[in-house]
Scaffold this active site. Structure first.
Site, mmCIF file in Angstrom:
data_model
loop_
_atom_site.group_PDB
_atom_site.id
_atom_site.type_symbol
_atom_site.label_atom_id
_atom_site.label_comp_id
_atom_site.label_asym_id
_atom_site.label_seq_id
_atom_site.Cartn_x
_atom_site.Cartn_y
_atom_site.Cartn_z
ATOM 1 N N LYS A 163 -8.610 26.296 50.886
ATOM 2 C CA LYS A 163 -7.245 26.396 50.361
ATOM 3 C C LYS A 163 -6.758 25.052 49.830
ATOM 4 O O LYS A 163 -6.242 24.961 48.721
ATOM 5 C CB LYS A 163 -6.294 26.889 51.470
ATOM 6 N N ARG A 173 5.086 23.905 50.158
ATOM 7 C CA ARG A 173 5.311 22.501 49.828
ATOM 8 C C ARG A 173 4.303 21.948 48.829
ATOM 9 O O ARG A 173 4.610 21.032 48.062
ATOM 10 C CB ARG A 173 5.235 21.660 51.098
ATOM 11 N N CYS A 187 10.518 21.278 57.077
ATOM 12 C CA CYS A 187 9.385 22.150 57.288
ATOM 13 C C CYS A 187 9.115 22.218 58.772
ATOM 14 O O CYS A 187 9.486 21.315 59.508
ATOM 15 C CB CYS A 187 8.222 21.569 56.513
ATOM 16 N N PRO A 200 8.509 14.089 54.078
ATOM 17 C CA PRO A 200 9.130 13.663 52.820
ATOM 18 C C PRO A 200 8.087 13.515 51.702
ATOM 19 O O PRO A 200 6.891 13.583 51.955
ATOM 20 C CB PRO A 200 9.714 12.294 53.170
ATOM 21 N N VAL A 201 8.569 13.366 50.452
ATOM 22 C CA VAL A 201 7.661 13.138 49.329
ATOM 23 C C VAL A 201 7.967 11.791 48.659
ATOM 24 O O VAL A 201 7.689 11.591 47.488
ATOM 25 C CB VAL A 201 7.721 14.284 48.283
ATOM 26 N N ASP A 202 8.548 10.867 49.449
ATOM 27 C CA ASP A 202 8.947 9.574 48.881
ATOM 28 C C ASP A 202 7.773 8.807 48.273
ATOM 29 O O ASP A 202 7.926 8.138 47.245
ATOM 30 C CB ASP A 202 9.639 8.733 49.958
ATOM 31 N N ASP A 218 -4.950 19.628 61.013
ATOM 32 C CA ASP A 218 -4.957 21.069 60.761
ATOM 33 C C ASP A 218 -5.854 21.842 61.747
ATOM 34 O O ASP A 218 -5.918 23.068 61.674
ATOM 35 C CB ASP A 218 -5.392 21.362 59.321
ATOM 36 N N ILE A 245 -0.264 12.478 62.901
ATOM 37 C CA ILE A 245 0.052 12.666 61.475
ATOM 38 C C ILE A 245 1.456 13.251 61.282
ATOM 39 O O ILE A 245 2.235 12.763 60.470
ATOM 40 C CB ILE A 245 -0.987 13.583 60.778
ATOM 41 N N ARG A 266 -1.198 33.092 54.547
ATOM 42 C CA ARG A 266 -1.092 31.954 53.632
ATOM 43 C C ARG A 266 -2.412 31.209 53.562
ATOM 44 O O ARG A 266 -2.740 30.637 52.519
ATOM 45 C CB ARG A 266 -0.009 30.976 54.124
#
Ligand code: UD1
Length: 429
Positions: free
Chosen positions: A22, A101, A125, A131-133, A314, A336, A406
């Site tokens: 995925k 995301r 989430c 964040p995506v900073d 994961d 993480i 998903r």
């Protein structure tokens, strides 16, 4: 909403085909935005997240077609053709980004190809702030102007992006992928320091190279990308899913089974194989994949999640389910994500002995878990409860399984084919 009914206690026995990854397929699909020619991807898994990415790309104007015919390795992987000859919209709307995301992966390619992108800012989430900073800062360093408009990241680079040195303060998988794709069409050279080295990042890099990109240092912490004016058509096969592989290996281990994982690659799983070995599980290569079975009981081991090649976050929840029934104690530390123990209260309801202190969970193994109705708030937590259910005495009902869909292709079919007593219960319409 569908649920899953599991009656535990059956050792898994047989073969399971591992699907395409995925997390490799998602950025590979997004890479189709980088060229007006056709990108052909093989071994694409059949998953809700892939459908979400396909919808997103469709509304950007990408033509997608599924060749329908399954590859004959039995994995069910499909061939997908993507052609972005004309980008009709540079907006990634809230309704789609909210679902997934990883939609942020269209940001880099759209700015690079069109000079503009509007991507809904992913919200909070279940597994942390996320964040995506770092994505945004890197794009700014490549010359994009970025503003936040009404919940959207609006990035503009009307004269195109320019190569730069990007130093990531921490390893980011999709951040590295976004920059790699953007830099492939930027002017001049981009260096990424502290790049992610996950196999999925390498898979994307290799596909970009097949599309005509120039990338040095693939698989290392330092990537050097020389931008090109355009990229071209290519054909690429998605790597097998190492997280699905690890999940089924732990399913075999928790049920004291003996399973062959067809198509699985040992090279992507060294830290997992080593740790499971210490716990008493043997994982050996076969001509077709990997064979997993217990050789020496099941013992508690300590685990710390890390960026690749360390133990993957994961697989943390699945490993915790396994440790719940191991002999002795185990300490699992999550480094993480800051809030990734949502499975703990549910595992406890099944009789697990777990105490959490900050980012560490202490698990004291119990002889047996017991079935219970449970539900989970994210993908990997959900599957960890399915594993616990396979080992538990009695019946487990797993609710909210849209999380499973998903990221796991035909989970119940693959497990049932190995003797598990598991079925999907469809909610009456
Ligand atoms: C990817 C995977 C996800 C996996 C994760 C870590 C995909 C589609 N998803 O997610 O399954 O769990 O890698 O292996 O490939 N961070 C920031 N700012 C940023 C970006 C990240 O602070 O701009 C933080 C995150 O909150 C997290 C850490 O960095 O604490 C690592 O996250 P990252 O590697 O970016 O995860 P994803 O790419 O989102």
């Amino acid at each position: 909403m569908d649920s899953m009914r599991i009656k535990g206690g059956k050792p898994l026995q047989g073969k399971i085909h591992i699907s395409g990854a995925k997390n490799a397929a998602l950025p590979l699909l997004a890479a189709s935005l980088l060229t007006d020619e056709t990108l052909t991807l093989g071994n694409v898994p059949h998953l809700a997240d892939i459908a979400t990415m396909a919808n997103l790309l469709g509304q950007h104007g990408v033509n997608l077609s599924l060749n329908g015919h399954h590859q004959n390795n039995g994995s069910g992987g499909r061939v997908m053709e993507l052609r972005a000859d004309k980008i009709t919209s540079v907006t990634a709307p809230y309704e789609l980004v909210r679902k997934m995301r990883a939609s942020i992966l269209v940001l880099g390619p759209l700015v690079a190809r069109c000079g503009e992108a509007k991507v809904s800012l992913p919200g909070g989430c279940a597994i942390g702030r996320r964040p995506v900073d770092m994505h945004i800062k890197a794009l700014q360093q490549l010359g994009a102007e970025v503003a936040l408009d009404n919940g959207y990241i609006h990035a503009r680079a009307p004269k195109g992006l320019k190569g730069a040195e990007i130093v990531f303060p921490m390893v980011t998988v999709t951040g590295t992928e976004n920059v790699m794709m953007a830099a492939a069409l930027a002017k001049g050279e981009t260096t990424i320091i502290n790049a992610a080295r996950e196999p999925e990042v390498i898979d994307l890099a290799q596909c970009l190279v097949a599309m005509g990109a120039e990338i040095d240092g693939i698989g290392s912490h330092k990537l050097r990308i020389t931008g090109k004016d355009r990229l071209h058509a290519a054909r690429h096969d998605v790597i097998p899913d190492r997280i699905e592989t690890g999940t089924f290996a732990m399913a075999a281990a928790i049920t004291n089974g003996d399973v062959e994982l067809i198509g699985a690659r040992l090279a992507h799983l060294h830290s997992v194989v080593e740790l499971l070995g210490q716990a008493g599980i043997s994982i050996t290569e076969t001509p077709q994949g990997l064979r997993v079975k217990r050789v020496n009981g099941l013992h508690g081991v300590d685990v710390m999640t890390e960026a690749y090649p360390g133990f993957p976050t994961d697989l943390q929840a699945q490993m915790m389910a396994l440790m719940c029934v191991a002999e002795g104690a185990s300490m699992i530390t999550e480094t993480i994500f800051e809030n990734r123990f949502m499975h703990v209260p549910e595992l406890r309801r099944m009789g697990a002995n777990i105490t959490v202190h900050d980012a560490s969970a202490m698990i004291r193994g119990v002889p047996q878990l017991t079935g219970a109705p449970v539900m989970a708030t994210d993908l990997r937590a959900s599957v960890s409860l399915a594993l616990a259910g396979l080992a538990a005495k009695g019946e487990t009902i797993l609710n909210r399984i849209y999380h499973l869909d998903r990221g796991y292709e035909r989970l119940e079919e693959k497990l049932a084919a190995c003797g598990a007593d598991i079925e999907r219960v469809r909610e009456a319409a």
